[in-house]
Design a protein around this motif. Structure first.
Motif, mmCIF file in Angstrom:
data_model
loop_
_atom_site.group_PDB
_atom_site.id
_atom_site.type_symbol
_atom_site.label_atom_id
_atom_site.label_comp_id
_atom_site.label_asym_id
_atom_site.label_seq_id
_atom_site.Cartn_x
_atom_site.Cartn_y
_atom_site.Cartn_z
ATOM 1 N N PHE A 1 -11.284 -1.948 5.869
ATOM 2 C CA PHE A 1 -10.188 -1.225 6.527
ATOM 3 C C PHE A 1 -10.102 -1.628 8.004
ATOM 4 O O PHE A 1 -10.789 -1.040 8.848
ATOM 5 N N ARG B 1 -2.048 -2.496 10.172
ATOM 6 C CA ARG B 1 -1.117 -1.745 11.024
ATOM 7 C C ARG B 1 0.001 -2.614 11.595
ATOM 8 O O ARG B 1 0.987 -2.096 12.096
ATOM 9 N N LEU C 1 -1.993 8.665 -0.627
ATOM 10 C CA LEU C 1 -0.655 8.138 -0.952
ATOM 11 C C LEU C 1 -0.080 8.827 -2.186
ATOM 12 O O LEU C 1 1.131 9.057 -2.276
ATOM 13 N N ALA D 1 -7.302 -4.358 4.164
ATOM 14 C CA ALA D 1 -6.601 -3.075 4.005
ATOM 15 C C ALA D 1 -6.512 -2.353 5.346
ATOM 16 O O ALA D 1 -7.063 -2.805 6.349
ATOM 17 N N ASP E 1 0.859 -1.184 0.000
ATOM 18 C CA ASP E 1 0.000 0.000 0.000
ATOM 19 C C ASP E 1 0.898 1.238 0.000
ATOM 20 O O ASP E 1 1.194 1.798 1.059
ATOM 21 N N ARG F 1 -8.473 1.207 10.630
ATOM 22 C CA ARG F 1 -9.325 2.371 10.954
ATOM 23 C C ARG F 1 -10.483 1.974 11.857
ATOM 24 O O ARG F 1 -10.980 2.799 12.628
ATOM 25 N N THR G 1 -1.530 -1.256 -4.054
ATOM 26 C CA THR G 1 -2.701 -0.391 -3.882
ATOM 27 C C THR G 1 -2.221 1.030 -3.611
ATOM 28 O O THR G 1 -1.198 1.234 -2.947
ATOM 29 N N THR G 2 -2.973 1.978 -4.153
ATOM 30 C CA THR G 2 -2.707 3.388 -3.848
ATOM 31 C C THR G 2 -4.041 4.028 -3.476
ATOM 32 O O THR G 2 -5.102 3.408 -3.647
ATOM 33 N N ASN G 3 -3.974 5.224 -2.978
ATOM 34 C CA ASN G 3 -5.188 6.017 -2.737
ATOM 35 C C ASN G 3 -4.790 7.479 -2.896
ATOM 36 O O ASN G 3 -3.585 7.786 -3.015
HETATM 37 C C1 E4P Z 1 -6.200 0.453 0.976
HETATM 38 O O1 E4P Z 1 -6.293 0.235 -0.199
HETATM 39 C C2 E4P Z 1 -5.930 1.768 1.563
HETATM 40 O O2 E4P Z 1 -5.134 2.504 0.674
HETATM 41 C C3 E4P Z 1 -5.172 1.694 2.837
HETATM 42 O O3 E4P Z 1 -4.965 0.378 3.264
HETATM 43 C C4 E4P Z 1 -5.633 2.636 3.885
HETATM 44 O O4 E4P Z 1 -4.822 2.467 5.006
HETATM 45 P P1 E4P Z 1 -4.730 3.552 6.178
HETATM 46 O O5 E4P Z 1 -5.907 3.388 7.055
HETATM 47 O O6 E4P Z 1 -3.445 3.190 6.895
HETATM 48 O O7 E4P Z 1 -4.660 4.901 5.525
#
Ligand code: E4P
Length: 218
Positions: free
Chosen positions: A129, A167, A31, A164, A6, A132, A26-28
């Motif tokens: 997620f 941690r 990122l 996703a 990620d 989170r 994976t990106t968002n």
């Molecule tokens: C998944 O595709 C997300 O980009 C990512 O895992 C979000 O993680 P974060 O809660 O550490 O930002």
């Protein structure tokens, strides 16, 4: 279990790809912002290094704009998975793209109900997620268990569970025990998987004892 990283940091991706253990990226938008680079350029770079799915996320939230962005993003590489948010508009785009043979990663999933909708919309991946959820004192791994059970109940669902917001290494181990198909984590968490103090201690002792033999293998 497939390993995705990620990140949008091409140096990290190159480094991990060299291990042979990397199955995708994976990106968002966060990122991409952190990389400081042009979105299209960085995604094309990543696609040239990694054969597996590379998730690139739409930025708009309205259906028409999201679809237009998705149609652009999917031209950036043969291995693109267009990432859409788990909203009504996002799932409409998901259904349309997946019907046309494009991989879709549905992101920002926080409930089993949402995961059912994503599977019905033909998502290639659902991204719950876990970190989170843990952050707000909810049990992220319980959601993974629920989704794995539900998807197992319906073999016609082709959607892969992509864990996703990881941690720690234990999120990965627990996901594997539950049978999740894929995990995506920051590079440091993947590297932490190698670590065990007894491995370090044992290796140091072997190195010392080998010196005492005065031998050389080559
Ligand atoms: C998944 O595709 C997300 O980009 C990512 O895992 C979000 O993680 P974060 O809660 O550490 O930002």
């Amino acid at each position: 279990m497939k390993f995705f990283v990620d990140t949008a940091d091409i140096n990290e991706i190159n480094d991990l790809a060299a291990t042979g253990l990397l199955d995708g990226v994976t990106t968002n938008p966060s990122l991409i912002a952190k990389s400081g680079r042009d979105f299209k350029e960085v995604i094309k770079d990543i696609c040239s290094v990694v054969d597996g799915p590379v998730s690139a996320e739409v930025a708009s939230t309205e259906y028409d704009a999201m679809l237009a962005e998705a149609n652009e993003i999917r031209t950036w590489g043969d291995n693109i998975a267009v990432k859409v948010p788990l909203t009504e508009a996002g799932l409409k785009v998901c259904k349309q793209l997946s019907d046309e043979g494009t991989m879709v990663n549905v992101t920002l999933c926080f409930s089993a109900a949402q995961a059912i909708l994503a599977a019905k919309a033909g998502a290639s991946f659902i991204s719950p997620f876990v970190g989170r959820l843990d952050d707000i004192s909810s049990d992220g791994m319980r959601l993974i268990a629920e989704i794995c059970t539900i998807y197992d109940n319906y073999p016609q669902f082709d959607t892969e569970v992509l864990v996703a917001s990881i941690r720690s290494p234990m999120h990965i181990v627990e996901s594997a025990k539950m049978g999740a198909h894929v995990m995506t984590s920051p590079p440091d968490v993947i590297r932490a998987l190698y670590k065990h103090p007894l491995t370090d201690k044992g290796l140091a002792a072997f190195v010392e004892d080998w010196k005492k033999t005065g031998q050389s293998i080559l």
